[in-house]
Design a protein around this motif. Structure first.
Motif, mmCIF file in Angstrom:
data_model
loop_
_atom_site.group_PDB
_atom_site.id
_atom_site.type_symbol
_atom_site.label_atom_id
_atom_site.label_comp_id
_atom_site.label_asym_id
_atom_site.label_seq_id
_atom_site.Cartn_x
_atom_site.Cartn_y
_atom_site.Cartn_z
ATOM 1 N N GLU A 273 57.641 51.067 37.474
ATOM 2 C CA GLU A 273 58.206 51.060 36.124
ATOM 3 C C GLU A 273 59.629 50.516 36.120
ATOM 4 O OE1 GLU A 273 57.000 51.874 32.960
ATOM 5 O OE2 GLU A 273 55.149 51.561 34.099
ATOM 6 N N LYS A 274 60.414 50.841 37.149
ATOM 7 C CA LYS A 274 61.772 50.315 37.238
ATOM 8 C C LYS A 274 61.756 48.793 37.359
ATOM 9 C CE LYS A 274 65.195 52.300 37.698
ATOM 10 N NZ LYS A 274 66.236 52.712 36.732
ATOM 11 N N LEU A 275 60.792 48.263 38.086
ATOM 12 C CA LEU A 275 60.684 46.815 38.220
ATOM 13 C C LEU A 275 60.275 46.177 36.896
ATOM 14 C CD1 LEU A 275 60.917 44.502 40.266
ATOM 15 C CD2 LEU A 275 58.471 44.730 40.690
ATOM 16 N N ARG A 276 59.406 46.826 36.154
ATOM 17 C CA ARG A 276 59.006 46.308 34.848
ATOM 18 C C ARG A 276 60.175 46.300 33.861
ATOM 19 N NH1 ARG A 276 53.272 49.631 34.596
ATOM 20 N NH2 ARG A 276 52.005 48.077 35.702
ATOM 21 N N ASP A 277 61.066 47.269 33.989
ATOM 22 C CA ASP A 277 62.235 47.331 33.108
ATOM 23 C C ASP A 277 63.306 46.320 33.488
ATOM 24 O OD1 ASP A 277 61.065 49.342 31.686
ATOM 25 O OD2 ASP A 277 62.195 50.971 32.628
ATOM 26 N N SER A 278 63.220 45.742 34.672
ATOM 27 C CA SER A 278 64.270 44.857 35.169
ATOM 28 C C SER A 278 64.173 43.473 34.534
ATOM 29 C CB SER A 278 64.169 44.721 36.693
ATOM 30 O OG SER A 278 64.233 45.988 37.314
ATOM 31 N N ASN A 279 65.331 42.873 34.337
ATOM 32 C CA ASN A 279 65.399 41.495 33.844
ATOM 33 C C ASN A 279 65.728 40.505 34.952
ATOM 34 O OD1 ASN A 279 64.935 42.175 31.073
ATOM 35 N ND2 ASN A 279 67.049 42.876 30.920
ATOM 36 N N VAL A 280 66.534 40.949 35.922
ATOM 37 C CA VAL A 280 66.912 40.096 37.051
ATOM 38 C C VAL A 280 66.389 40.739 38.327
ATOM 39 C CG1 VAL A 280 68.786 38.967 38.281
ATOM 40 C CG2 VAL A 280 68.988 39.380 35.825
ATOM 41 N N ILE A 281 65.608 39.984 39.096
ATOM 42 C CA ILE A 281 64.956 40.508 40.290
ATOM 43 C C ILE A 281 65.422 39.712 41.501
ATOM 44 C CG2 ILE A 281 62.732 40.850 41.455
ATOM 45 C CD1 ILE A 281 61.464 41.188 38.712
ATOM 46 N N GLY A 282 65.650 40.418 42.599
ATOM 47 C CA GLY A 282 66.000 39.769 43.851
ATOM 48 C C GLY A 282 64.866 39.901 44.852
ATOM 49 N N LEU A 283 64.354 38.774 45.332
ATOM 50 C CA LEU A 283 63.312 38.778 46.358
ATOM 51 C C LEU A 283 63.998 38.684 47.721
ATOM 52 C CD1 LEU A 283 60.401 38.666 47.362
ATOM 53 C CD2 LEU A 283 60.436 36.188 46.993
ATOM 54 N N VAL A 284 63.968 39.760 48.480
ATOM 55 C CA VAL A 284 64.613 39.816 49.784
ATOM 56 C C VAL A 284 63.583 39.460 50.852
ATOM 57 C CG1 VAL A 284 65.886 41.247 51.406
ATOM 58 C CG2 VAL A 284 66.173 41.605 48.954
ATOM 59 N N VAL A 285 63.804 38.351 51.525
ATOM 60 C CA VAL A 285 62.884 37.904 52.574
ATOM 61 C C VAL A 285 63.242 38.656 53.844
ATOM 62 C CG1 VAL A 285 61.999 35.931 53.854
ATOM 63 C CG2 VAL A 285 62.698 35.659 51.466
ATOM 64 N N GLY A 286 62.410 39.611 54.217
ATOM 65 C CA GLY A 286 62.679 40.465 55.367
ATOM 66 C C GLY A 286 62.111 39.964 56.664
#
Length: 473
Positions: A273-286
């Motif tokens: 749900e927190k991800l759905r509420d987000s407007n800016v997302i960071g994809l961290v390549v681990g």
């Protein structure tokens, strides 16, 4: 710092925080071996390593060692180089996690093969390079283990599955024989072996028993460190285990517990749900060494495009709290793309939520649904080729956290006139330079007052008497 000194001040660096971190960080004890003993040869399987190099005529071999085995890097490499006649290189510090094959680092030395020692996630490397796994031959005190196991097993047990860390693979057959003799005849017993081929169904590098009913409840015997990344990931993937018997041979301790798998899965719903509420997302390549990384990154790009969310792709090496805190003011949530063992299940120490690729799939793909039950996966290869659905314009999307309707900006990717250039869209280019161009370092102390950074005329003269200063008598 002694007791008389005050603790460091600041909002992000407090004495309580440092003390808490010291309690949580637990370094695995190094394995004590004598390099000149036969035990050393047996643990590192020297004869098998030499035979593998000679048989395939490898000339440049990389040895990848975890931190708790680094002290043996020199005698191990010297012995291997002397007996094989090949050039040996040591990969002492991997770019991401030591459980993954660091084929990229091996390529820097133009190595034609790699030998991976210690704990392994068994993920397929993205670079085609011959890999030999040497897990290390860890031992179990059966005289201590068997009586404790006999006391822990109840008469009402119906099915028991054996799971162990890779270091105990050499004695797995002996483990199975002794455990089967202890269990009542009415108990159905099977073991999850390390995968030796691609012909059988494997999960987390383990072959699932053909006689195991994954829908029926069972108990799990786990041989290994209770802090191992394998155990919690395995329990989240298989929710039918209602009891775990964990024996740690290093401390000769046996613990019987009831896993809180469903509760842990429900916590993942909150992160979704927190991800759905987000407007800016960071994809961290681990990691960059696992097969399918490029396809997974491209899939996240498509998912964010369909969900109308801005995406930054970050490659920062080993993930930790200070690194991600640099982006915490601009990014609402992070997606961690890693091997199964690299998934962060407890992100309470981080300023923003961190989800796995599976949770990102559920949050951003309209064609996927999940209700904190079975089906959770730590392997993104299981769904990276699935269909990506379209957003429904008429659907009402309400946040389960704030209770408000989420504002959705639809882009049909078509111009109003429907001309030939209808699919053309404006492209904005972002880079690391753009991101940090309007930033200045303010330090860790929140009481810092910004100083004047404008250019001014400096002092003139010599150090003993500047022209702007009164003359000295």
């Amino acid at each position: 710092m002694n007791d008389a000194e005050p603790p460091p001040s600041g909002a992000f660096y407090t004495g309580d925080h440092v003390e808490q971190e010291e309690e949580e960080i637990k370094i695995e004890d190094p394995i004590e071996l004598d390099p000149s003993s036969s035990e050393f040869d047996d643990f590192f399987e020297i004869s098998r390593v030499i035979a593998w190099i000679k048989e395939n005529r490898y000339q440049r071999v990389a040895l990848q060692l975890p931190d708790n085995l680094l002290s043996y890097a020199f005698p191990l490499s010297r012995r291997t180089e002397k007996e094989s006649g090949s050039k040996i290189y040591i990969l002492a510090d991997t770019s991401y996690r030591s459980c993954c094959v660091d084929a990229v680092a091996a390529e820097h030395a133009n190595c034609d093969s790699l030998i991976h020692f210690g704990e392994a996630c068994m993920s397929t490397p993205t670079t085609v390079i011959p890999v030999l796994y040497v897990f290390g031959k860890l031992k179990v005190d059966f005289e201590d283990f068997i009586p404790k196991l006999r006391e822990s097993v109840k008469e009402d047990e119906t099915e028991i599955i054996l799971l162990y860390e890779p270091g105990y693979d050499a004695i797995s057959s002996e483990l199975e024989d002794l455990i089967s003799k202890v269990l009542p005849s009415s108990v159905k017993f099977s073991s999850c072996h390390l995968s030796k081929s691609n012909s059988t169904k494997t999960i987390l590098g383990r072959e699932l028993p053909t006689t195991w009913d994954e829908n029926a409840s069972a108990s799990l015997i786990f041989i290994g460190n209770p802090q191992s990344a394998l155990l919690p990931i395995w329990l989240l993937t298989h929710i039918q285990f209602n009891k775990v018997i964990n024996y740690f041979p290093a401390t000769k301790s046996l613990e019987s517990l009831e896993p809180k798998t469903l509760r842990s899965l429900r916590k993942r719903l909150f992160l979704i749900e927190k991800l759905r509420d987000s407007n800016v997302i960071g994809l961290v390549v681990g990691t960059l060494g696992v097969e399918g990384i490029k396809e997974a990154i491209e899939r996240i790009r498509k998912l964010c495009k369909e969900a109308n969310k801005k995406l930054y792709v970050l490659s920062i090496g080993k993930v930790n709290e200070p690194k991600l805190s640099n982006f915490a003011t601009d990014i609402d949530a992070f997606i961690l793309l890693s091997c199964p063992f690299g998934i962060i299940l407890d992100s309470s120490d981080f300023f923003k939520p961190i989800v796995s690729l599976f949770e990102a799939e559920i949050a951003l793909n309209p064609s996927k649904e999940w209700y904190a039950s079975g089906g959770w996966s730590a392997q993104f290869g299981d769904f990276v080729q699935d269909e990506i659905g379209k957003l429904d314009k008429d659907a009402v999307d309400v946040s389960l956290i704030s209770g408000k309707i989420r504002a959705t900006q639809f882009d049909d990717h078509h111009a109003a006139d429907g001309g030939d250039n209808a699919d053309n869209k404006q492209i904005l280019e972002y880079s690391a330079g753009n991101y940090f161009s309007n930033r200045s370092w303010k330090g860790l102390d929140n009481t810092y007052v910004e100083e004047d950074l404008s250019l001014n005329e400096g002092l003139k003269g010599i150090a003993m008497e500047y022209k702007s200063e009164p003359p000295k008598s």
